[in-house]
Every structure is written in structure tokens, then in C-alpha cells.
Write an enzyme that holds these catalytic residues in place. Structure first.
Site, short mmCIF file in Angstrom:
data_model
loop_
_atom_site.label_atom_id
_atom_site.label_comp_id
_atom_site.label_asym_id
_atom_site.label_seq_id
_atom_site.Cartn_x
_atom_site.Cartn_y
_atom_site.Cartn_z
N ALA A 1 -5.64 -5.59 -1.95
CA ALA A 1 -6.65 -5.22 -0.95
C ALA A 1 -6.45 -3.76 -0.57
O ALA A 1 -5.32 -3.32 -0.36
CB ALA A 1 -6.49 -6.10 0.28
N LYS A 2 -7.53 -3.02 -0.50
CA LYS A 2 -7.43 -1.64 -0.02
C LYS A 2 -7.62 -1.70 1.50
O LYS A 2 -8.73 -1.54 2.02
CB LYS A 2 -8.48 -0.76 -0.69
CG LYS A 2 -8.25 0.74 -0.48
CD LYS A 2 -9.20 1.55 -1.36
CE LYS A 2 -9.16 3.04 -1.02
NZ LYS A 2 -7.94 3.71 -1.46
N ALA A 3 -6.52 -1.99 2.17
CA ALA A 3 -6.57 -2.22 3.62
C ALA A 3 -5.86 -1.09 4.34
O ALA A 3 -4.87 -0.53 3.84
CB ALA A 3 -5.89 -3.55 3.95
N TYR B 1 -1.60 1.60 4.21
CA TYR B 1 -1.38 3.05 4.21
C TYR B 1 -0.30 3.48 5.20
O TYR B 1 0.07 4.65 5.23
CB TYR B 1 -2.73 3.78 4.39
CG TYR B 1 -3.51 3.65 3.10
CD1 TYR B 1 -3.37 4.58 2.08
CD2 TYR B 1 -4.28 2.50 2.86
CE1 TYR B 1 -4.01 4.40 0.87
CE2 TYR B 1 -4.93 2.32 1.65
CZ TYR B 1 -4.79 3.28 0.65
OH TYR B 1 -5.41 3.09 -0.57
N SER C 1 -11.46 -7.02 -0.85
CA SER C 1 -10.47 -6.73 0.20
C SER C 1 -10.82 -7.50 1.46
O SER C 1 -9.94 -8.08 2.11
CB SER C 1 -10.47 -5.23 0.52
OG SER C 1 -10.13 -4.46 -0.60
#
Ligand code: PPE
Length: 312
Positions: free
Chosen positions: A157-159, A163, A63
Site C-alpha cells: 500500500a502506498k500509505a 513514509y 491501497s
């Protein structure tokens, strides 16, 4: 509500929980420039153990790479720090959350000159979609919001910024009386929940959207694909039209927080028999069996917190 633990890891040293604050003009606050992970530490026969630690560390570094963020720690250092956070806080089962963000300093969108701040916290986190969810299943809807289009915000990507989209999905679902929302991608195919990947079972086969359908490459998703293959259940990564959801025998969510949560209705249409199905239950048994020690940890998914060479 969040119950504080004692310490949070910040850039290589421990600080008090209440001191883990950021300046309001930090880059991340205005521009969403953070990458993070959510990892479960389970209470196991060999004491607390972090589930799939190296895979989570790798995704966090992936990420960061996507966003040109240079994290000044190696995978080994980050993994060891996460185990240390659990030890220092004397936790058993908990949720570990490492976050890397662009901090305070420069102004403007280009965050290249802002310092990278890395924090790792842990706390106790119960069932994500409610106490009854794992056994009874949840009532969900298809969201009117789509997941991000490809080449806008990278879904792999866990950005933090992703969210904002998840919040729209989740808030709308809850406002309409559902537990969670399922987003379609911008082509109209099934993508994922606001914080979970999704699986559809029909005629004994398991289907899940491919990475090209704007999904996070979930670690639990990978766990399920692996457990299914090991148990001789055919798994297919394929584009899923929305209506596949309604005519499925079983549908379930997967995620670190949600674990394996059955879905019993979608848009008020009953899925299968309206409760947890046999394939979902079998996969739950396999998954929780590895954690409980009643199934062999064939792939070394558990990193014991109190063993010397815990991180692979
Ligand atoms: N999709 C999204 C959008 C997502 O946020 C998660 C994790 C997943 C799929 C499943 O990924 P994995 O955990 O690696 O199997 N969502 C985290 C909860 C988000 C939140 O903070 O709330 C989680 O499950 O920890």
C-alpha cells in the site's frame, strides 16, 4: 520549494490552492491514515500526457482497500479528475498527487466513522535526486534502518504512514552525506530506497527484489521489467543479498519522481565503472523515448490530457 498552482480537486469540485487545508484533529494527522499516488504528466508530442494513469489509479484503490477505506469514486472518475486537474491548472509537465485520507469527526484509532476526503493536486516537480543524477549517477548508502517487516505496515500500500520509515532512511542518508539510502528488509535482503525501487545488473541480467521483500509495487518498476523483456534483456525477480549491490556491474533506482537514476557508489564502494552503465542508459533511452515519441507507445502508457477518450 513548492510553487502553488491555482486549483486543487476536493471531493468532486475545485477549490483554491490555499483553501485545501485540513483540521489539526483530522484522523490522518495523528494516525497517518492516508493513501496517495505520485504520477508524472509529461510534455509530449501530443501535448501534456499522464504516464500510466490507469495503473496509478488502480494502485491507489488497492491501497485504500488494504486499509478498509471506501473511496466514493470509481477508477474512471478518479482518472478523469486527474486529467481535469492538469487542464484546469493549464499545466504541461507536472507531478499529480491524489490523496485519500480519513478526515475530521470521530476520535480514537478506529477511523471507520471519519469521512474519507479525496484531494488531487498538481505542481511542477523537477529532478528528484538532483539535476545531474540521471546522467552522472548518485552516491548512496545502505541504511541502518530496515524496511517494514511483513505483516506490520503493508508495503504494497502506498500509505502515508509508510513514509515515516522512508523519512528515517532518507534523513540518515542525507545526514551522512549521501543522496539516498537503500533499505534492507527484516531478513537482511535488499528491499528498496526511501522512495524508489532498485535494480541490479550483473553479466547482462537485471535483478530486482520480489514483492515479498517489503517493496512498493512500483509502476516504474513494472515499466522497466516490461521494457527489459521487450529488448531481450533477461530480468529476474529474486531475493538479493546486500553484497550483490557492491559487486554489481550497474545499479539503478526507479520511481515516478526518480525516473531511472543510476547509482555510482554504495557505502563509498564504486559500482562498476563508477558512472551510468550501458544497460541503465539503454533503459533510460527506451523510457524517455516513449515519452518523447521516438519510441512507439506500445502499451498505451500515455493518457493525453486534451483527448476526449484519454482514460482507458
Ligand atoms: N518505493 C517507494 C517507497 C516509493 O515511494 C516509490 C515512489 C517507489 C518505490 C516507486 O514507485 P513508482 O513511482 O510507482 O514507480 N515514490 C514517489 C516519491 C515519494 C515522494 O513523495 O517523495 C514517486 O516516485 O513519485
Amino acid at each position: 520549494m513548492l510553487t502553488p498552482t491555482e486549483k486543487i480537486w476536493h471531493n468532486g469540485r475545485f477549490i483554491r490552492w490555499q483553501d485545501a487545508t485540513v483540521h489539526v484533529l483530522s484522523h490522518v494527522v495523528s494516525y497517518g491514515s492516508s493513501v496517495f499516488e505520485g504520477i508524472r504528466c509529461y510534455s509530449t508530442a501530443v501535448g501534456p500526457a499522464i504516464f500510466r494513469l490507469p495503473e496509478h489509479v488502480r494502485r491507489m484503490l488497492d491501497s485504500a482497500k488494504i486499509y478498509r477505506m471506501e473511496i466514493p469514486y470509481t477508477a474512471e472518475q478518479l482518472g478523469e479528475a486527474m486529467l481535469e486537474v492538469v487542464r484546469t491548472n493549464k499545466m504541461e509537465a507536472c507531478y499529480v498527487k491524489p490523496i485519500a485520507m480519513r478526515g475530521y469527526g470521530d476520535v480514537g484509532v478506529n477511523g471507520a466513522k471519519n469521512p474519507i476526503e479525496v484531494y488531487i493536486a498538481c505542481w511542477e516537480w523537477g529532478k528528484y535526486l538532483g539535476e545531474e543524477a540521471l546522467a552522472q549517477g548518485v552516491d548512496v548508502c545502505v541504511s541502518s534502518w530496515n524496511r517494514m517487516a511483513p505483516n506490520t505496515l503493508p508495503a504494497m500500500a502506498k500509505a502515508g504512514a509508510n513514509y515515516m520509515n522512508s523519512q528515517l532512511i532518507k534523513m540518515e542518508a542525507v545526514a551522512n552525506g549521501y543522496v539516498e539510502g537503500i533499505a534492507l528488509d527484516t531478513a537482511g535482503y535488499v528491499s528498496e530506497g526511501s522512495g524508489e525501487n532498485i535494480f541490479v545488473v550483473r553479466d547482462g541480467k537485471i535483478h530486482t527484489p520480489p514483492l515479498g521483500a517489503s517493496v512498493l509495487p512500483g509502476i516504474t518498476r513494472d515499466t522497466i521489467l516490461t521494457l527489459a523483456r521487450d529488448n531481450g534483456i533477461p530480468v529476474i525477480e529474486t531475493l538479493l543479498p546486500r553484497e550483490m549491490l557492491y559487486i554489481a556491474d550497474e545499479v539503478f533506482f526507479s520511481g515516478t519522481a526518480a525516473e531511472i537514476t543510476p547509482i555510482r557508489s554504495i557505502d563509498r564502494i564504486v559500482i562498476g565503472k563508477g558512472h551510468r552503465g550501458p544497460v541503465t542508459e539503454q533503459l533510460q533511452n527506451e523510457y524517455f523515448g516513449v515519452i518523447a515519441g521516438s519510441r512507439p507507445d506500445r502499451y498505451g502508457w500515455l493518457s493525453p490530457v486534451y483527448a476526449a477518450a484519454a482514460v482507458k
